[in-house]
Design a protein around this motif. Structure first.
Motif, mmCIF file in Angstrom:
data_model
loop_
_atom_site.group_PDB
_atom_site.id
_atom_site.type_symbol
_atom_site.label_atom_id
_atom_site.label_comp_id
_atom_site.label_asym_id
_atom_site.label_seq_id
_atom_site.Cartn_x
_atom_site.Cartn_y
_atom_site.Cartn_z
ATOM 1 N N HIS A 101 -52.403 34.833 24.756
ATOM 2 C CA HIS A 101 -52.053 35.747 23.424
ATOM 3 C C HIS A 101 -53.356 36.057 22.886
ATOM 4 O O HIS A 101 -53.426 37.601 22.431
ATOM 5 N N ALA A 102 -54.266 35.341 22.705
ATOM 6 C CA ALA A 102 -55.640 35.897 22.300
ATOM 7 C C ALA A 102 -56.212 37.009 23.259
ATOM 8 O O ALA A 102 -56.564 38.083 22.451
ATOM 9 N N ALA A 103 -56.156 36.815 24.402
ATOM 10 C CA ALA A 103 -56.903 38.015 25.038
ATOM 11 C C ALA A 103 -55.712 39.206 25.238
ATOM 12 O O ALA A 103 -56.275 40.348 25.266
ATOM 13 N N LEU A 104 -54.736 39.004 24.938
ATOM 14 C CA LEU A 104 -53.692 40.298 24.637
ATOM 15 C C LEU A 104 -54.088 41.072 23.582
ATOM 16 O O LEU A 104 -54.175 42.054 23.408
ATOM 17 N N VAL A 105 -54.248 40.323 22.303
ATOM 18 C CA VAL A 105 -54.289 40.889 21.087
ATOM 19 C C VAL A 105 -55.886 41.506 21.109
ATOM 20 O O VAL A 105 -55.838 42.533 20.392
ATOM 21 N N ALA A 106 -56.753 40.883 21.929
ATOM 22 C CA ALA A 106 -58.173 41.543 21.924
ATOM 23 C C ALA A 106 -57.951 42.945 22.119
ATOM 24 O O ALA A 106 -59.164 43.639 21.790
ATOM 25 N N TRP A 107 -57.195 43.457 23.147
ATOM 26 C CA TRP A 107 -57.176 44.815 23.314
ATOM 27 C C TRP A 107 -57.014 45.753 22.200
ATOM 28 O O TRP A 107 -57.468 46.896 22.429
ATOM 29 N N TYR B 197 -42.917 51.209 7.383
ATOM 30 C CA TYR B 197 -43.985 51.738 8.229
ATOM 31 C C TYR B 197 -45.293 51.309 8.051
ATOM 32 O O TYR B 197 -45.548 51.026 6.746
ATOM 33 N N ILE B 198 -46.118 51.030 9.072
ATOM 34 C CA ILE B 198 -47.613 50.689 8.985
ATOM 35 C C ILE B 198 -48.518 51.736 9.700
ATOM 36 O O ILE B 198 -48.068 51.842 10.975
ATOM 37 N N PHE B 199 -49.505 52.118 9.330
ATOM 38 C CA PHE B 199 -50.557 52.954 10.323
ATOM 39 C C PHE B 199 -51.393 52.060 10.704
ATOM 40 O O PHE B 199 -52.031 51.360 10.016
ATOM 41 N N VAL B 200 -51.738 52.163 12.158
ATOM 42 C CA VAL B 200 -52.523 51.221 12.874
ATOM 43 C C VAL B 200 -53.526 52.108 13.812
ATOM 44 O O VAL B 200 -52.985 53.218 14.430
ATOM 45 N N ARG B 201 -54.657 51.861 13.821
ATOM 46 C CA ARG B 201 -55.907 52.573 14.377
ATOM 47 C C ARG B 201 -56.099 51.804 15.748
ATOM 48 O O ARG B 201 -56.665 50.497 15.652
ATOM 49 N N VAL B 202 -55.867 52.307 16.778
ATOM 50 C CA VAL B 202 -56.105 51.626 18.271
ATOM 51 C C VAL B 202 -56.569 52.411 19.213
ATOM 52 O O VAL B 202 -56.049 53.641 18.882
ATOM 53 N N ILE B 203 -56.915 52.089 20.446
ATOM 54 C CA ILE B 203 -57.133 52.881 21.482
ATOM 55 C C ILE B 203 -55.882 53.071 21.992
ATOM 56 O O ILE B 203 -55.380 52.183 22.313
ATOM 57 N N PRO B 204 -55.422 54.395 22.330
ATOM 58 C CA PRO B 204 -54.045 54.781 22.874
ATOM 59 C C PRO B 204 -54.033 54.611 24.353
ATOM 60 O O PRO B 204 -54.200 55.332 25.147
ATOM 61 N N ASP B 205 -53.655 53.397 24.597
ATOM 62 C CA ASP B 205 -53.242 52.943 25.819
ATOM 63 C C ASP B 205 -52.471 51.623 25.958
ATOM 64 O O ASP B 205 -52.220 51.117 24.981
ATOM 65 N N ARG B 206 -51.773 51.358 27.145
ATOM 66 C CA ARG B 206 -50.598 50.474 27.008
ATOM 67 C C ARG B 206 -51.171 48.916 26.555
ATOM 68 O O ARG B 206 -50.541 48.245 26.114
ATOM 69 N N TYR B 207 -52.434 48.593 26.963
ATOM 70 C CA TYR B 207 -53.023 47.448 26.877
ATOM 71 C C TYR B 207 -53.044 47.247 25.156
ATOM 72 O O TYR B 207 -52.676 46.093 24.718
ATOM 73 N N SER B 208 -53.675 48.187 24.320
ATOM 74 C CA SER B 208 -53.783 48.156 22.855
ATOM 75 C C SER B 208 -52.527 48.110 22.350
ATOM 76 O O SER B 208 -51.966 47.249 21.385
ATOM 77 N N TYR B 209 -51.275 48.829 22.862
ATOM 78 C CA TYR B 209 -50.129 48.759 22.444
ATOM 79 C C TYR B 209 -49.404 47.400 22.383
ATOM 80 O O TYR B 209 -48.779 46.733 21.579
ATOM 81 N N ALA B 210 -49.410 46.761 23.620
ATOM 82 C CA ALA B 210 -48.979 45.163 23.775
ATOM 83 C C ALA B 210 -49.745 44.374 22.729
ATOM 84 O O ALA B 210 -49.004 43.460 22.535
#
Length: 225
Positions: free
Chosen positions: A37-43, A109-122
């Motif tokens: 879980h921690a490794a997934l959230v790290a993305w 709704y919440i605005f979130v800033r991430v790198i747009p790829d499937r790993y970040s979304y997961a």
């Protein structure tokens, strides 16, 4: 009548070899699940390499009323998010004093800033109790940078106006008094104040228009006694 069951803590040396193996296995499985879980959230975290260059704002959805809880969970996990709130004055109940409450501007709704790829979304969806992401054509919608800038500037402007209004003195009790309009199309009119709009810093006056008295709101700076 049922008897109350007595519970006793079992010492480790009282466990059989098989029970110890099962307990160790469960603990190992739980630790491995936490690590996954921690490794997934790290993305989805903002300390991910290349974040400042590649990150974009997406819109996450959650249950209405859980926006603050979800945004706090994301922030605690090291994920950048934005949940603008507006301050409202709750009506007092009985003899209690009125209190300020803070309600999310965009409910659900919440605005979130991430790198747009499937790993970040997961990782994002695993970090908090979110329903999903707002999509366009089957893909998470990336907020245009110019639109996000306008939304954030508007939120800052709204907060500034609220702070400024707190520092202003209360409006004097002008209801029923005759005042004169300083400028504008009704300059030099002597009118009567009927109501106060304290939050807007305005007064409602009666002005003769087309042979009838009409109520018109005016900024308090436009009148004098």
């Amino acid at each position: 009548m049922r008897k109350k069951t007595d519970y006793r803590v079992i010492a480790e040396n009282e466990l059989s070899a098989g029970e110890r193996d099962r307990l160790d296995g469960r603990q190992s499985s739980a630790a491995a699940a936490r690590d996954r879980h921690a490794a997934l959230v790290a993305w989805a975290k903002r300390d991910r390499p290349g974040f400042e260059t590649l990150a974009r704002w997406v819109v996450a959805t959650c249950r209405v009323g859980r926006e603050v809880e979800a945004s706090d969970s994301l922030t605690a996990a090291g994920i950048e998010c934005w949940c603008p709130r507006e301050r409202l004055r709750a009506r007092p109940r009985r003899r209690l004093q009125a209190v300020d409450i803070f309600r999310p501007v965009f409910r659900g709704y919440i605005f979130v800033r991430v790198i747009p790829d499937r790993y970040s979304y997961a990782g994002l969806l695993s970090a908090a109790r979110l329903r999903g992401l707002m999509c366009d054509g089957g893909q998470p919608y990336l907020m245009p940078p110019a639109l996000m800038e306008r939304l954030m500037l508007a939120a800052l402007e709204r907060e500034r106006k609220q702070e400024d209004s707190e520092n202003l003195p209360p409006l004097p009790d002008l209801v029923g008094k005759r005042v004169t309009i300083r400028s504008g199309p009704f300059a030099e009119f002597a009118v009567t104040v009927r109501r106060l709009l304290s939050k807007r810093r305005q007064v409602v006056v009666e002005i003769p228009i087309f042979g009838a008295m009409k109520e018109v709101p005016l900024d308090v700076d436009l009148i004098h006694l």
